[in-house]
Design a protein around this motif. Structure first.
Motif, short mmCIF file in Angstrom:
data_model
loop_
_atom_site.label_atom_id
_atom_site.label_comp_id
_atom_site.label_asym_id
_atom_site.label_seq_id
_atom_site.Cartn_x
_atom_site.Cartn_y
_atom_site.Cartn_z
N SER A 128 0.86 -1.18 0.00
CA SER A 128 0.00 0.00 0.00
C SER A 128 0.90 1.23 0.00
O SER A 128 2.02 1.20 0.53
N TRP A 129 0.39 2.31 -0.60
CA TRP A 129 1.17 3.53 -0.80
C TRP A 129 0.44 4.72 -0.20
O TRP A 129 -0.79 4.77 -0.19
N TYR A 130 1.24 5.70 0.27
CA TYR A 130 0.67 6.93 0.80
C TYR A 130 1.44 8.13 0.23
O TYR A 130 2.65 8.26 0.44
N CYS A 131 0.72 8.98 -0.51
CA CYS A 131 1.28 10.21 -1.05
C CYS A 131 0.13 11.06 -1.54
O CYS A 131 -1.03 10.66 -1.45
N HIS A 132 0.40 12.25 -2.11
CA HIS A 132 -0.65 13.18 -2.50
C HIS A 132 -1.43 12.75 -3.74
O HIS A 132 -2.66 12.75 -3.73
N PRO A 133 -0.77 12.36 -4.82
CA PRO A 133 -1.54 12.09 -6.04
C PRO A 133 -2.42 10.85 -5.92
O PRO A 133 -2.27 10.03 -5.02
N VAL A 134 -3.35 10.77 -6.86
CA VAL A 134 -4.28 9.64 -6.85
C VAL A 134 -3.58 8.33 -7.18
O VAL A 134 -4.14 7.26 -6.91
N GLN A 135 -2.35 8.38 -7.73
CA GLN A 135 -1.64 7.14 -8.05
C GLN A 135 -1.49 6.26 -6.80
O GLN A 135 -1.65 5.06 -6.84
N CYS A 136 -1.19 6.91 -5.68
CA CYS A 136 -0.94 6.15 -4.45
C CYS A 136 -2.22 5.59 -3.86
O CYS A 136 -2.21 4.54 -3.23
N ASP A 137 -3.32 6.30 -4.05
CA ASP A 137 -4.59 5.82 -3.49
C ASP A 137 -5.09 4.58 -4.21
O ASP A 137 -5.77 3.74 -3.62
N SER A 138 -4.74 4.45 -5.47
CA SER A 138 -5.31 3.36 -6.27
C SER A 138 -4.34 2.21 -6.50
O SER A 138 -4.74 1.17 -7.01
N SER A 139 -3.06 2.38 -6.14
CA SER A 139 -2.07 1.35 -6.45
C SER A 139 -2.04 0.27 -5.38
O SER A 139 -1.92 0.55 -4.19
N LEU A 140 -2.16 -0.99 -5.81
CA LEU A 140 -2.03 -2.14 -4.92
C LEU A 140 -0.81 -2.97 -5.30
O LEU A 140 -0.61 -4.06 -4.76
N TRP A 141 0.01 -2.45 -6.22
CA TRP A 141 1.18 -3.17 -6.69
C TRP A 141 2.42 -2.60 -6.03
O TRP A 141 2.36 -1.67 -5.25
N ASN A 142 3.57 -3.16 -6.39
CA ASN A 142 4.81 -2.71 -5.76
C ASN A 142 5.47 -1.57 -6.53
O ASN A 142 6.63 -1.26 -6.29
N ASN A 164 6.77 16.79 -13.77
CA ASN A 164 6.14 18.04 -13.39
C ASN A 164 5.22 17.90 -12.18
O ASN A 164 4.52 18.84 -11.80
N ASP A 165 5.18 16.71 -11.55
CA ASP A 165 4.46 16.55 -10.29
C ASP A 165 5.23 17.26 -9.17
O ASP A 165 6.38 17.68 -9.35
N ASP A 166 4.61 17.34 -8.02
CA ASP A 166 5.28 17.94 -6.86
C ASP A 166 6.36 16.99 -6.34
O ASP A 166 6.08 16.02 -5.65
N LEU A 167 7.61 17.27 -6.70
CA LEU A 167 8.71 16.37 -6.35
C LEU A 167 9.19 16.56 -4.91
O LEU A 167 10.04 15.78 -4.45
N SER A 168 8.66 17.53 -4.21
CA SER A 168 9.06 17.73 -2.81
C SER A 168 8.29 16.82 -1.86
O SER A 168 8.60 16.75 -0.66
N GLN A 169 7.29 16.13 -2.38
CA GLN A 169 6.45 15.30 -1.51
C GLN A 169 7.16 14.01 -1.11
O GLN A 169 8.05 13.52 -1.79
N GLU A 170 6.73 13.47 0.03
CA GLU A 170 7.26 12.20 0.54
C GLU A 170 6.34 11.07 0.09
O GLU A 170 5.12 11.16 0.21
N VAL A 171 6.94 10.03 -0.42
CA VAL A 171 6.20 8.84 -0.84
C VAL A 171 6.47 7.73 0.16
O VAL A 171 7.63 7.44 0.47
N GLN A 172 5.41 7.12 0.66
CA GLN A 172 5.53 6.10 1.70
C GLN A 172 4.99 4.77 1.21
O GLN A 172 3.88 4.71 0.66
N CYS A 173 5.76 3.71 1.40
CA CYS A 173 5.33 2.36 1.03
C CYS A 173 5.20 1.50 2.28
O CYS A 173 6.09 1.50 3.15
N VAL A 174 4.09 0.79 2.38
CA VAL A 174 3.84 -0.12 3.51
C VAL A 174 3.70 -1.53 2.96
O VAL A 174 2.89 -1.78 2.06
N ILE A 175 4.52 -2.46 3.47
CA ILE A 175 4.32 -3.87 3.14
C ILE A 175 3.69 -4.54 4.35
O ILE A 175 3.98 -4.19 5.50
N SER A 176 2.81 -5.49 4.10
CA SER A 176 2.09 -6.14 5.20
C SER A 176 1.77 -7.58 4.84
O SER A 176 1.71 -7.95 3.67
N ASN A 177 1.61 -8.38 5.88
CA ASN A 177 1.08 -9.73 5.76
C ASN A 177 0.01 -9.88 6.84
O ASN A 177 -0.29 -8.90 7.53
#
Length: 247
Positions: free
Chosen positions: A157-171, A178-191
């Protein structure tokens, strides 16, 4: 036609097996249970009636029985607890060798109950990498290569501003330059038992800007030449002022 007939025949045989087993009070009830490495897990038959006797099996091997005698079999001695009333079997200090199919047999049960036990290790921090191709940025997230405990159960699961992170279930997730490159992208792996997080800022994906260094390299010879000309003129002017005037 032959393949379709074979598939229908296989489904019919499976349905017939479960149907015939139901007349012998044996059902196709198998429960999936997860336990943490070095932790404890309880296999619970959830019977409404108290047990008068029971036998727990791991595959074909005996784990514990209770009736006229109460016996725990190796290698489970001092590592399991059997509740004589509820039939619950608790296994302590779990190891990967404890993974298997467990089954409880008892006259107090109408149906045989089976449990498939999977032992999971805590998840390490995922590894984030990114690559840039033309105007696209790809961020990938993976568990470390040395983690091998049921990678098939890992979810992303991913957490960031754009909708890409809200909809992505892949790795992987995708951005534009031209996106906001100052943002932090967070990845969570879980079992089913654990989760772990890593993050990165998108600006770290971009190659360093060498334009300032390039301009510095261009200006350095100009500065050196200017100093050289200045010194040469100054020295010539000094010699001219020291030369005596003819009388």
């Amino acid at each position: 036609m032959a393949a379709g007939s074979t598939a229908r025949w296989a489904v019919a045989v499976l349905a017939g097996v479960c149907f015939s087993l139901s007349f012998d009070f044996i059902s196709c009830d198998t429960r999936l249970v997860y336990g943490a490495m070095n932790g404890a897990v309880t296999l619970s038959p959830s019977s409404a009636e108290p047990f008068k006797e029971m036998l727990w099996l791991k595959g074909k091997d005996k784990v514990a029985d209770w009736g006229e005698l109460h016996h725990i079999y190796p290698p489970y001695k001092h590592r399991v607890h059997l509740d004589n009333t509820s039939g619950d079997l608790t296994i302590f200090n779990l190891t990967s060798s404890d993974e298997d199919e467990y089954e409880i047999e008892s006259l107090s049960l109408k149906n045989k109950i089976k449990f498939v036990l999977k032992v999971l290790e805590p998840l390490p921090s995922p590894v984030l990498n990114c690559s840039v191709t033309d105007e696209n940025i790809t961020v990938s997230c993976k568990a470390p290569a040395n983690y091998s405990s049921h990678q098939d159960l890992i979810r992303y699961s991913w957490y960031c501003h754009p909708v890409q992170c809200d909809s992505s279930l892949w790795n992987e997730v995708y951005f534009k330059k031209n996106d906001d490159l100052s943002q932090e992208v967070q990845c969570v792996i879980s079992n089913p038992l654990f989760n772990s997080t890593s993050s990165m800022v998108l600006t770290t994906c971009m190659p360093p800007d060498h334009s300032r260094n390039r301009y510095g390299l261009i200006s350095l010879p100009l500065v050196t030449f200017s100093i050289f000309v200045f010194v040469k003129v100054f020295l010539r002017y000094g010699r001219d002022t020291e030369r005596p005037n003819p009388s």
